[in-house]
Design an enzyme around this catalytic site. Structure first.
Site, PDB file in Angstrom:
ATOM      1  N   ASP A   1      29.823  -6.790  30.746  1.00  0.00           N
ATOM      2  CA  ASP A   1      28.407  -6.582  30.512  1.00  0.00           C
ATOM      3  C   ASP A   1      28.037  -5.184  30.991  1.00  0.00           C
ATOM      4  O   ASP A   1      28.909  -4.380  31.289  1.00  0.00           O
ATOM      5  CB  ASP A   1      27.599  -7.627  31.269  1.00  0.00           C
TER       6      ASP A   1
ATOM      7  N   LYS B   1      31.283 -11.518  25.556  1.00  0.00           N
ATOM      8  CA  LYS B   1      30.713 -11.526  26.917  1.00  0.00           C
ATOM      9  C   LYS B   1      30.173 -12.904  27.271  1.00  0.00           C
ATOM     10  O   LYS B   1      30.522 -13.479  28.300  1.00  0.00           O
ATOM     11  CB  LYS B   1      29.614 -10.461  27.033  1.00  0.00           C
TER      12      LYS B   1
END
Length: 211
Positions: free
Chosen positions: A140, A121
DNA sequence: ATCCCGAGGG
DNA sequence: CCCTCTGGAT
């Protein structure tokens, strides 16, 4: 509606809603974005932006941060939560960049995820926003929630969600789709009480009104 | 699956 | 009190 077509329609509508995508984190170069993104784990961008100015003033360069006192860093990032891990990881990442990456933030996924506290991420955010390189899509909490509700994935594991999303959007849009889903997730399709009645995606959303 | 962890909303 | 906030490591 076919998933791919729904994805295209979602992107089209959100691109119109957010014509000028700007990151919510404050940063002026790759290292600052990396630090800010690490701090943003389970924390609002707004709070991150409150601590980073002092942090970057106290230790302006990667080399400075590599020699920083951990406890001093801990106190400065305390309010973002997970502060011991975050402080330790930021200083260790600075050291690794100085010692193994020639003092510059690496520009590949394989190298970035070697930094402690950095996984896909965070790496995707840095690659797309700082270097305009799209190796993947940053997944996320918002991307995860909206992808599931909008029927773009059946999975809850971020890595599998990313694999489901990548073929649905053009590579050049992988940075923007993250931004769109994050912002729409904050403003309309939020975690607790999604505003389905005022949602401009409701007509193509399988979960409308369910959650 | 669990831990790390502060701040704000409801 | 509970849940959530642009997660990652064990």
């Amino acid at each position: 509606m076919i998933k791919k077509k729904r994805a295209n329609e979602i992107f089209r509508r959100l691109a119109r809603r957010y014509p000028d995508p700007e990151p919510a984190l404050d940063w002026s170069h790759a290292w600052e974005l990396l630090v800010a993104t690490v701090l943003a784990a389970q924390c609002t961008d707004e709070r991150v932006n409150k601590v980073t100015p002092a942090l970057f003033k106290r230790w302006p360069t990667i080399a400075d941060m590599a020699t920083a006192d951990i406890h001093e860093v801990e106190e400065m990032v305390r309010s973002t939560g997970f502060f011991r891990n975050k402080a330790k990881n930021i200083v260790a990442s600075a050291s690794l960049i100085i010692n193994e990456f020639g003092g510059r933030v690496p520009e590949t996924m394989a190298e970035l995820i070697r930094l402690p506290g950095v996984a896909r991420k965070t790496a995707n955010i840095v690659l797309s926003n700082a270097f305009h390189i799209h190796e993947g899509i940053a997944v996320d909490t918002h991307v995860k929630r909206l992808s599931f509700r909008l029927g773009l994935t059946k999975h809850t594991d971020p890595v599998r969600i990313e694999k489901d999303l990548m073929p649905l959007f053009e590579r050049k849009n992988w940075g923007d789709i993250n931004h769109f889903l994050v912002y729409y997730g904050r403003e309309v399709c939020n975690a607790q009480r999604p505003r389905c009645t005022e949602c401009e995606l409701a007509d193509i959303c399988p979960k409308k009104g369910v959650e």
